[in-house]
Design a protein around this motif. Structure first.
Motif, short mmCIF file in Angstrom:
data_model
loop_
_atom_site.label_atom_id
_atom_site.label_comp_id
_atom_site.label_asym_id
_atom_site.label_seq_id
_atom_site.Cartn_x
_atom_site.Cartn_y
_atom_site.Cartn_z
N LEU A 97 0.80 -1.22 0.00
CA LEU A 97 0.00 0.00 0.00
C LEU A 97 0.84 1.27 0.00
O LEU A 97 0.42 2.30 -0.53
CB LEU A 97 -0.93 0.02 1.22
N GLU A 98 2.03 1.21 0.59
CA GLU A 98 2.80 2.44 0.76
C GLU A 98 3.18 3.09 -0.57
O GLU A 98 3.34 4.30 -0.65
CB GLU A 98 4.05 2.15 1.59
N GLY A 99 3.33 2.28 -1.63
CA GLY A 99 3.72 2.83 -2.91
C GLY A 99 2.56 3.28 -3.77
O GLY A 99 2.77 3.80 -4.86
N LEU A 100 1.34 3.10 -3.30
CA LEU A 100 0.17 3.39 -4.12
C LEU A 100 -0.37 4.79 -3.86
O LEU A 100 -0.41 5.25 -2.72
CB LEU A 100 -0.92 2.36 -3.85
N LYS A 101 -0.78 5.43 -4.93
CA LYS A 101 -1.34 6.76 -4.82
C LYS A 101 -2.85 6.67 -4.67
O LYS A 101 -3.46 5.67 -5.03
CB LYS A 101 -1.01 7.56 -6.07
N PRO A 102 -3.51 7.71 -4.14
CA PRO A 102 -4.97 7.70 -4.07
C PRO A 102 -5.58 7.55 -5.46
O PRO A 102 -5.00 7.98 -6.45
CB PRO A 102 -5.29 9.07 -3.46
N VAL A 103 -6.75 6.95 -5.52
CA VAL A 103 -7.46 6.73 -6.78
C VAL A 103 -8.73 7.56 -6.77
O VAL A 103 -9.49 7.55 -5.79
CB VAL A 103 -7.81 5.23 -6.94
N ARG A 104 -8.98 8.28 -7.87
CA ARG A 104 -10.13 9.17 -7.93
C ARG A 104 -11.03 8.83 -9.11
O ARG A 104 -10.55 8.58 -10.22
CB ARG A 104 -9.66 10.62 -8.03
N ALA A 105 -12.33 8.83 -8.86
CA ALA A 105 -13.35 8.73 -9.91
C ALA A 105 -14.43 9.74 -9.56
O ALA A 105 -15.24 9.50 -8.65
CB ALA A 105 -13.93 7.33 -9.99
#
Length: 306
Positions: A97-105
């Motif tokens: 999770l630490e390398g993942l950016k927020p996801v927006r829709a």
């Protein structure tokens, strides 16, 4: 949902940094060759306009030489720079999770606890910690479903929502937060349902979630003919084809099906299965090599891809 997401209790991970094209090609290749219940793969941009990181998780110790040989035609000598690491059971979620950016829709923002500061005042934020189940929202299948849902809301407001194969609950949570109504969600994996309950509590929507353990619609809450005007099913192509009769049965006459977990070459077979039940493609979303489909009853005119 199983595709491209972490298997239960993974023991090893393969990581390699490369360019976007190569990362996508390796994601498709590994995803097609290995059993999705035992192996999972995802790729994401590490920094804006920067290199991509591919991570492949394995439930059992992998054959390192065979995997390097598998990806060598795509990345050449860079295959030898990929690293294989054993995973401590308690650490793999935090690591991934630490390398993942927020996801927006639209207004929907899916994020981990490490990105709470990315929330805007008008966001419908969903905080997800994956636990030992499936799904963080960063996979193209989940994002495709979220985008399809956002566009569906521009057309109509569903009242009765079912999420089959809910995983960590992202799609069900988005529906509950936006519609402010109870949502039925189930998964064949008891661990996924346990984690979804924890995530629902974390997001303050526990009272709106009715979660069950079971395959498909085999539960009294889900097996309600003609009841649901929106059904999510973000799983795999084969179970989606097998579920066509039961999903068609529980959907209302004017209902919508949002289906994903499909590579491009899976789409014709899935559409054929649902066409036999009287459902046709209205919209299609292609993200990261995966397709999300919006189906309606009757001969709805297909819309352009997104």
């Amino acid at each position: 949902m199983l595709e491209g997401l972490h298997p239960n209790r993974p023991s090893h991970v393969f990581r390699i940094t490369t360019d976007e094209r190569s990362a996508r090609a390796m994601t498709d290749l590994i995803g097609e060759i290995f059993d999705p219940a035992e192996t999972a793969v995802a790729a994401f941009e590490t920094v804006e306009d920067g290199p991509w990181l591919l991570e492949a998780y394995f439930a059992h110790e992998p054959n390192e030489a065979a995997i390097r040989d598998l990806v060598r035609p795509i990345v050449g000598e860079e295959a030898d720079k990929g690293v294989f690491l054993p995973l401590e059971q308690k650490d793999w979620v935090k690591t991934s999770l630490e390398g993942l950016k927020p996801v927006r829709a639209g207004r929907i923002l899916v994020h981990g606890s490490h990105d709470r500061d990315q929330r805007r005042s008008n966001d419908l934020a969903i905080e997800i910690e994956a636990g030992l189940a499936f799904g963080t929202g960063h996979h193209g299948t989940t994002l495709g479903c979220l985008k399809a849902f956002v566009d569906e809301l521009k057309i109509r407001t569903p009242r009765h929502v079912l999420d089959v194969g809910t995983g960590t609950g992202i799609l069900a949570f988005a529906a509950a937060k936006i519609l402010k109504r109870p949502v039925i969600a189930g998964d064949i994996d008891p661990e996924a349902v346990r984690v979804a309950k924890e995530n629902a509590r974390l997001n303050g929507i526990g009272p709106w979630m009715k979660l069950y353990v079971g395959p498909g619609t085999r539960n009294a809450e889900a097996n309600r003919p003609g009841h649901f005007d929106l059904v999510f099913a973000n799983i795999l192509a084969k179970p989606l084809r097998m579920l066509a009769p039961s999903l068609a049965r529980v959907a209302s006459n004017d209902g919508t099906l949002i289906l994903s977990g499909l590579l491009a070459n899976d789409v014709p077979g899935v559409l054929s299965s649902y066409a036999h039940q009287g459902w046709y493609l209205q919209r299609r979303y292609d993200l990261e090599g995966w397709a999300a489909l919006v189906l309606k009853r009757g001969s709805a005119r297909p819309q352009p891809r997104r």
